[in-house]
Design a protein around this motif. Structure first.
Motif, PDB file in Angstrom:
ATOM      1  N   UNK A  74       9.042   4.207   0.150  1.00 52.57           N
ATOM      2  CA  UNK A  74       8.682   3.687   1.463  1.00 52.57           C
ATOM      3  C   UNK A  74       7.330   4.229   1.920  1.00 52.57           C
ATOM      4  N   UNK A  75       7.062   5.494   1.635  1.00 51.97           N
ATOM      5  CA  UNK A  75       5.768   6.087   1.997  1.00 51.97           C
ATOM      6  C   UNK A  75       4.635   5.397   1.255  1.00 51.97           C
ATOM      7  N   UNK A  76       4.836   5.099  -0.033  1.00 47.60           N
ATOM      8  CA  UNK A  76       3.805   4.414  -0.820  1.00 47.60           C
ATOM      9  C   UNK A  76       3.556   3.010  -0.286  1.00 47.60           C
ATOM     10  N   UNK A  77       4.625   2.293   0.071  1.00 45.59           N
ATOM     11  CA  UNK A  77       4.467   0.951   0.640  1.00 45.59           C
ATOM     12  C   UNK A  77       3.703   1.003   1.956  1.00 45.59           C
ATOM     13  N   UNK A  78       4.027   1.980   2.811  1.00 49.26           N
ATOM     14  CA  UNK A  78       3.321   2.117   4.085  1.00 49.26           C
ATOM     15  C   UNK A  78       1.844   2.421   3.869  1.00 49.26           C
ATOM     16  N   UNK A  79       1.535   3.258   2.874  1.00 48.88           N
ATOM     17  CA  UNK A  79       0.147   3.583   2.572  1.00 48.88           C
ATOM     18  C   UNK A  79      -0.608   2.344   2.130  1.00 48.88           C
ATOM     19  N   UNK A  80       0.006   1.539   1.278  1.00 50.24           N
ATOM     20  CA  UNK A  80      -0.630   0.310   0.801  1.00 50.24           C
ATOM     21  C   UNK A  80      -0.858  -0.672   1.955  1.00 50.24           C
ATOM     22  N   UNK A  81       0.117  -0.787   2.832  1.00 44.13           N
ATOM     23  CA  UNK A  81      -0.019  -1.682   3.976  1.00 44.13           C
ATOM     24  C   UNK A  81      -1.094  -1.189   4.930  1.00 44.13           C
ATOM     25  N   UNK A  82      -1.229   0.122   5.064  1.00 45.94           N
ATOM     26  CA  UNK A  82      -2.212   0.688   5.986  1.00 45.94           C
ATOM     27  C   UNK A  82      -3.635   0.400   5.539  1.00 45.94           C
ATOM     28  N   UNK A  83      -3.862   0.296   4.250  1.00 47.34           N
ATOM     29  CA  UNK A  83      -5.212   0.025   3.753  1.00 47.34           C
ATOM     30  C   UNK A  83      -5.708  -1.329   4.258  1.00 47.34           C
ATOM     31  N   UNK A  84      -4.875  -2.335   4.168  1.00 46.06           N
ATOM     32  CA  UNK A  84      -5.250  -3.661   4.650  1.00 46.06           C
ATOM     33  C   UNK A  84      -5.325  -3.675   6.169  1.00 46.06           C
ATOM     34  N   UNK A  85      -4.341  -3.067   6.787  1.00 42.51           N
ATOM     35  CA  UNK A  85      -4.240  -3.087   8.239  1.00 42.51           C
ATOM     36  C   UNK A  85      -5.436  -2.422   8.908  1.00 42.51           C
ATOM     37  N   UNK A  86      -5.914  -1.324   8.334  1.00 43.73           N
ATOM     38  CA  UNK A  86      -7.011  -0.587   8.961  1.00 43.73           C
ATOM     39  C   UNK A  86      -8.297  -1.409   8.974  1.00 43.73           C
ATOM     40  N   UNK A  87      -8.541  -2.181   7.920  1.00 39.93           N
ATOM     41  CA  UNK A  87      -9.748  -3.011   7.877  1.00 39.93           C
ATOM     42  C   UNK A  87      -9.728  -4.056   8.991  1.00 39.93           C
ATOM     43  N   UNK A  88      -8.578  -4.661   9.216  1.00 39.90           N
ATOM     44  CA  UNK A  88      -8.462  -5.705  10.228  1.00 39.90           C
ATOM     45  C   UNK A  88      -8.507  -5.099  11.624  1.00 39.90           C
TER      46      UNK A  88
ATOM     47  N   UNK B 238       5.379  -5.298   7.437  1.00 43.83           N
ATOM     48  CA  UNK B 238       5.742  -4.428   8.546  1.00 43.83           C
ATOM     49  C   UNK B 238       6.032  -3.036   7.999  1.00 43.83           C
ATOM     50  N   UNK B 239       5.474  -2.028   8.660  1.00 37.74           N
ATOM     51  CA  UNK B 239       5.682  -0.650   8.215  1.00 37.74           C
ATOM     52  C   UNK B 239       7.135  -0.222   8.412  1.00 37.74           C
ATOM     53  N   UNK B 240       7.589   0.591   7.480  1.00 37.21           N
ATOM     54  CA  UNK B 240       8.897   1.236   7.612  1.00 37.21           C
ATOM     55  C   UNK B 240       8.718   2.450   8.505  1.00 37.21           C
ATOM     56  N   UNK B 241       9.755   2.813   9.241  1.00 39.75           N
ATOM     57  CA  UNK B 241       9.652   4.009  10.058  1.00 39.75           C
ATOM     58  C   UNK B 241      10.858   4.911   9.799  1.00 39.75           C
TER      59      UNK B 241
END
Length: 95
Positions: A30-44, A16-19
């Motif tokens: 937190x920004x780096x974690x969100x970026x990493x999560x976004x890479x997977x999330x965008x593909x799906x 889950x993304x941090x806000x």
């Protein structure tokens, strides 16, 4: 947060993304974690976006698990054909 606690209780990793909140911006970690999560999330999410915009949505109107599996399988097959055609008809990039 309740869902974060539940995920940790089940020994699952939270994706889950941090806000940020008012007067409390995100840290660099937190920004780096969100970026990493976004890479997977965008593909799906691109796949589900194509389903909704081009293939009639995610709602199934069939009776029985077998028919639902066939319906989803055909949707996936159609999406994969569309991606194949997209990649095959692109102009080659010249270096």
């Amino acid at each position: 947060a309740g869902i974060e606690w539940l995920l940790s209780f089940l020994n699952w990793t939270s994706h889950i993304h941090e806000r940020p909140y008012r007067n409390r911006p995100l840290s660099e970690e937190q920004k780096e974690k969100n970026t990493e999560r976004s890479k997977t999330r965008s593909h799906v999410e691109h796949v589900f976006g194509a389903w909704v915009m081009q293939l009639g949505g995610k709602l199934l109107r069939s009776i029985g698990l077998g028919r639902a599996e066939v319906n989803l399988g055909l949707k996936n097959l159609t999406y994969n054909f569309m991606r194949f055609i997209f990649w095959e008809t692109r102009e080659p990039v010249l270096n």
